[in-house]
Design a protein around this motif. Structure first.
Motif, PDB file in Angstrom:
ATOM      1  N   ILE A  81       0.859  -1.197   0.000  1.00 14.49           N
ATOM      2  CA  ILE A  81       0.000   0.000   0.000  1.00 14.49           C
ATOM      3  C   ILE A  81       0.891   1.241   0.000  1.00 14.49           C
ATOM      4  N   GLU A  82       1.737   1.299  -1.015  1.00 15.44           N
ATOM      5  CA  GLU A  82       2.727   2.360  -1.089  1.00 15.44           C
ATOM      6  C   GLU A  82       2.064   3.719  -1.335  1.00 15.44           C
ATOM      7  N   PRO A  83       2.608   4.767  -0.716  1.00 15.06           N
ATOM      8  CA  PRO A  83       2.136   6.120  -1.044  1.00 15.06           C
ATOM      9  C   PRO A  83       2.626   6.477  -2.446  1.00 15.06           C
ATOM     10  N   ILE A  84       1.735   7.012  -3.255  1.00 15.91           N
ATOM     11  CA  ILE A  84       2.066   7.308  -4.646  1.00 15.91           C
ATOM     12  C   ILE A  84       2.037   8.826  -4.867  1.00 15.91           C
ATOM     13  N   LEU A 121       5.049  12.331 -10.930  1.00 13.99           N
ATOM     14  CA  LEU A 121       6.090  13.137 -11.534  1.00 13.99           C
ATOM     15  C   LEU A 121       5.439  13.965 -12.634  1.00 13.99           C
ATOM     16  N   ILE A 141       3.206  10.979 -14.140  1.00 15.18           N
ATOM     17  CA  ILE A 141       3.908   9.704 -14.035  1.00 15.18           C
ATOM     18  C   ILE A 141       3.991   9.269 -12.571  1.00 15.18           C
ATOM     19  N   PRO A 142       3.333   8.163 -12.236  1.00 21.82           N
ATOM     20  CA  PRO A 142       3.279   7.756 -10.831  1.00 21.82           C
ATOM     21  C   PRO A 142       4.601   7.185 -10.337  1.00 21.82           C
ATOM     22  N   TYR A 143       4.924   7.458  -9.097  1.00 21.04           N
ATOM     23  CA  TYR A 143       6.068   6.811  -8.475  1.00 21.04           C
ATOM     24  C   TYR A 143       5.809   6.616  -6.993  1.00 21.04           C
ATOM     25  N   VAL A 144       6.529   5.654  -6.425  1.00 21.66           N
ATOM     26  CA  VAL A 144       6.380   5.367  -5.007  1.00 21.66           C
ATOM     27  C   VAL A 144       7.150   6.417  -4.216  1.00 21.66           C
ATOM     28  N   ILE A 202       8.971   7.377  -1.457  1.00 23.81           N
ATOM     29  CA  ILE A 202       9.689   6.826  -0.306  1.00 23.81           C
ATOM     30  C   ILE A 202       9.869   7.876   0.791  1.00 23.81           C
ATOM     31  N   TYR A 210      12.837   3.196 -14.785  1.00 24.30           N
ATOM     32  CA  TYR A 210      11.939   3.938 -13.898  1.00 24.30           C
ATOM     33  C   TYR A 210      10.901   3.013 -13.263  1.00 24.30           C
ATOM     34  N   HIS A 247      11.090   2.806  -9.414  1.00 20.01           N
ATOM     35  CA  HIS A 247      10.218   3.773  -8.748  1.00 20.01           C
ATOM     36  C   HIS A 247       8.730   3.452  -8.766  1.00 20.01           C
TER      37      HIS A 247
END
Ligand SMILES: Nc1ncnc2c1ncn2[C@@H]1O[C@H](COP(=O)(O)OP(=O)(O)OP(=O)(O)O)[C@@H](O)[C@H]1O
Ligand SMILES: [Mg+2]
Lengths: 519, 318
Positions: free
Chosen positions: A114-117, A120, A124-127, A129, B169, B173
């Protein structure tokens, strides 16, 4: 504390398991079990090894489905067919054997699934951290569970991994927290800390289910306690009004002696002599410094110490698992300092390692095969290159009887499917049966129920009477005081004190362990 | 020098995209020895597509680009075989990989001959492709020495660089990338966190097939301008060596691929300069492989494979 208990506990049931039955091939792990858990209480589950505690909770967490029975959460009937479903119902579980991705950081492990997204350029989605690190930091502060979010799991010690597991549940906002023998892998200090955390969690309104073999822990934190015996629910007790002796009696089904009879020792000649032993760990850090001692026939020599002060490394060096930097180890007068492990075993060393799953057993082999892991190349288990499977089975039958090893699949069942405590009994039994002159026991009773602990201790006394030399390494002061003839205390890699058990009190041992008192 | 760089890159980049595919599969926990077969099958579908189009249309520019897409689809579909065998039927992953390779060589050889005979009425074991245009970027290519990087570049090289960035990517990510790496390290833990291990691994293998297909198509264009059994020249195995050498990480693997590429083009250049007969070129061909072996021996001692690599995941185990 008492006020909190009263305040938080309501009479509303948050979890109800009704008439649950679960069968595995050859065994009924849960037989028509019904328990109801109140919101905001600490509910303990007590039972012998293999009684079905882990199985019952695994069903609440969706890892198995019951063959019969119903589960209600917050009054609603539910079908929990996966851990996902359990998490959706705000149920979390810390397993007996941790499940963590070794090469992830603490916060990556916690948010996994259940990573926070973030996005960009807005698309563009990224996790994210960074915000995961922050969230973990906040959680860890809120519940007083100290942890460094950016550390790698593989660099963490057991207690810290457990904190990660707990934070994992809290991050998922679990309301019902299941702990499966959380204290079996901890040192007494760490246990104290964890019980404090559990109290804190319950103050903040969480419902906690605690599986443990230690009655004093139940006494300290639990409100009620369910007792299982061979898959059946025996009783649900109010902890405050029940004595530990009564709990133990109900659990085993008869009166249990918590103390073993220990006749006076008869020492013979020296079996193990360790002289000026130095050992380094993988990073060339000195972990054992100039340790010397000897163990005689008929003697139980116990090394006491806080976890991580070199005791386990001493055992590993003697058994050949760790290389010796300098110094000398001799067995029955023979220099074994440079011998490989197998030759040491043959020379007369039995060894019960600390980590049973990775060092003591091959999980995907049968119980019978695991029981002859160190002797299969000798008669009667093999003739020349041919293995004699009938002899394996015969031996396994005797061992199952002698050590009360409970395996649903019997002698041919896979060890992986046995309960944690029964895996431990299998190792202990195998090592004792080797009949070696020197027996090294590292935490031999970890994860065992009270009855089984007494059983193993009686065996140790038997071996002592038979003239074996026994080296016992335990983190539990009670165990050291109950078993030892001679006590050595280690602190920071050095042997602080060696003395006859009769000449020292447990308080004094404790002081040497903390490094406050020096010889 | 220029030729070494130009040829080296045009070999290293396709190798790299195949290796990225391998990394996806292996970091999810599935050993992928099938890369060789996947790149071959991808090149076959791409080649067939070009040949069929050539029959009905005159050769325009666009089928070239479309052929890479078709090769990716072909490679991805063929990878289903490996995915089904290893994930659904829990077959040994090494054996499955070898089987996929053998089937790929046999099947594409057979189909190419059959289709050539029946559709195109000409006995041949190859599909002809057109010669790719090559581009030189103005200004950048005028830089001394490294300007060669921007000279005579194949169109697929640009495409691979873009794909590399995208897949790097995703791997590092994205949520999927994170799940994938978890599955290769501790599938039980991933499962407990609510990740569908089977599905994650399945897509990783399919992606590895698609990327290998693109790499295979690139080789078909650059090395022989046709699809023939000659595409099975060991690039798949070299890609595996590269990713092991790169410790199952994308960036170091790029480095490894470049070394292999330049070793190869350097060896050819040496042959040319010494004016050795062409029979020696077979020997020169072995240079990247020998180099691989040496590099692996000296530098890979500390490399760690994904913990659960090759482990057949069974949900019911605890
Ligand atoms: N997956 C499985 N397959 C077959 N048998 C199993 C499986 N899981 C548990 N069992 C059997 O079910 C019984 C109950 O096991 P369980 O792990 O619930 O015991 P436990 O009460 O947690 O014991 P311990 O205190 O030793 O951890 C045991 O006899 C065990 O061998
Ligand atoms: Mg258990």
């Amino acid at each position: 504390m008492e006020e909190a208990r009263v305040r938080m506990k309501t009479d509303e049931y948050i979890v109800e398991m009704k008439n649950i039955t679960k069968r595995f091939p050859g065994v009924v792990a849960n037989d028509d079990v019904s328990i109801s858990i109140k919101k905001g209480e600490v509910f303990a589950i007590l039972g012998e090894n293999g009684a079905g505690k882990s199985t019952l909770m695994s069903m609440l967490f969706g890892m198995y489905e019951p063959d019969a029975g119903e589960i209600f959460v917050r009054g609603e009937k539910v079908k929990i067919d996966s851990p996902n479903e359990a998490v959706r119902l705000d149920i979390g579980m810390v397993h007996q054997h941790f499940k963590l991705v070794e090469n992830y950081t603490v916060s990556e492990s916690i948010v996994l699934g259940i990573e926070p997204i973030k996005h960009l350029l807005g698309v563009i989605p990224y996790v994210d951290i960074k915000s995961a690190n922050k969230a973990v930091q906040e959680l860890s502060q809120r519940y007083g569970l100290e942890i460094e979010p950016t550390k790698k799991i593989e660099d963490l010690q057991v207690y810290a991994r457990q904190r990660v597991e707990i934070l994992k549940m809290l991050y998922r906002e679990a309301e019902i927290l299941i702990f499966d023998e959380p204290t079996a892998v901890l040192t007494p200090q760490e246990i104290d800390y964890l019980l404090g955390i559990i109290e804190k969690l319950r103050e903040s309104g969480k419902t906690i289910i605690l599986i443990t073999h230690k009655l004093e822990e139940i006494k300290r934190v639990a409100d009620r306690c369910a007792i299982l015996n061979r898959g059946k629910l025996v009783d649900v007790l109010d902890v405050e009004t029940t004595s530990t002796a009564e709990m133990a009696r109900l659990m085993v089904g008869r009166d249990v002696l918590m103390e073993v009879d220990k006749p006076k020792a008869q020492f013979g000649e020296e079996v193990l002599i360790v002289e000026n032993l130095f050992v380094e760990d993988m990073n060339h850090f000195a972990v054992v410094k100039d340790v010397s001692f000897s163990v005689r026939r008929g003697e139980i020599f116990a090394i006491a110490g806080v976890s991580g002060n070199g005791q386990v490394e001493v055992a590993d060096a003697i058994s050949g698992m760790l290389p010796i930097k300098s110094g000398k180890v001799s067995l029955n007068g023979r220099d074994i300092t440079d011998l490989p492990v197998k030759e040491r075993t043959d020379a007369g060393i039995s060894y019960i390692p600390e980590d049973r799953q990775s060092m003591g057993l091959i999980l995907d082999l049968s119980l019978a095969e695991n029981l002859v892991l160190k002797s299969y190349h000798d008669a009667p288990y093999s003739r020349g290159e041919i293995l004699n499977k009938d002899a394996f089975l015969q031996h396994a039958k005797e061992m199952i009887e002698a050590y009360d090893i409970r395996s649903g699949g019997g002698a041919t069942g896979m060890v992986r499917q046995m309960s944690g405590g029964n895996q431990q009994k299998a190792i202990v039994g195998r090592e004792i049966e080797l009949g070696s002159d020197l027996m090294i026991f590292v935490q031999p009773t970890r994860g065992l129920d009270i009855g089984a602990i007494t059983g193993i201790r009686e065996r140790m006394i038997e071996q002592r009477a038979a003239g074996k030399a026994i080296l016992l390494i335990s983190l539990e002061l009670d165990e050291i005081m109950a078993m030892a003839d001679t006590i050595g205390v280690m602190y920071s890699g050095e042997m602080q004190k060696i003395t006859s058990a009769d000449d020292i009190t447990s308080e004094e041992v404790g002081e040497y362990m903390m490094g406050v008192k020096h010889a | 020098m220029e030729t070494i760089i130009i040829d080296g890159l045009s070999y290293a980049l396709p190798l790299f995209i195949i290796a990225i595919g391998g990394i996806y599969s292996e970091r999810s926990g599935i050993i992928n020895l099938a890369l060789e077969g996947l790149l071959g099958f991808g090149a076959f579908t791409g080649g067939l597509f070009v040949a069929l189009l050539g029959k009905y249309f005159t050769h325009a520019g666009w089928p070239i680009y479309l052929s890479f897409l078709v090769a990716a689809i072909g490679g991805g579909i063929f990878a289903l075989l490996h995915a089904l065998l290893t994930i659904k039927f829990k077959a040994n992953q090494v054996i499955s990989g070898v089987v996929v390779n053998i089937v790929s060589v046999a099947l594409t050889g057979f189909l190419t001959s059959q289709i050539n005979a029946s559709v195109f009425d000409q006995p041949s074991n190859r599909f002809l492709l057109s010669v790719l245009p090559r581009y030189t970027i103005p200004v950048l290519s005028d830089i001394p020495v490294i300007g060669a990087i921007f000279k005579n570049v194949y169109p697929f090289s640009f495409m691979i660089v873009v794909l590399f960035i995208i897949f790097w990517y995703i791997f590092r990510h994205s949520r999927y990338g994170m799940h994938l790496r978890a599955c290769g390290d501790n599938p039980q833990a991933a499962d407990a966190a609510g990740i569908n291990v089977y599905r994650t691994r399945f897509w990783a293998v399919v992606i590895s097939g698609a990327l290998a297909g693109i790499g295979g198509m690139s080789f078909a264009y650059s090395i022989s301008t046709n699809f023939s059994p000659a595409v099975y020249m060991g690039a798949g195995y070299l890609a595996i060596a590269a990713l092991i050498f790169g410790n199952w990480n994308i960036m170091p693997t790029l480095f490894a691929c470049l070394i292999f590429g330049f070793a190869r083009s350097g060896a050819y250049q040496l042959m040319r300069e010494l004016a050795l007969p062409s029979s020696f070129s077979d020997l020169a061909m072995t240079i990247p492989y020998v180099l691989t072996l040496l590099l692996l021996i000296f530098f890979s001692k500390t490399n760690k494979a994904p913990r659960a690599l090759g482990e057949i995941y069974d949900k019911s185990k605890r």
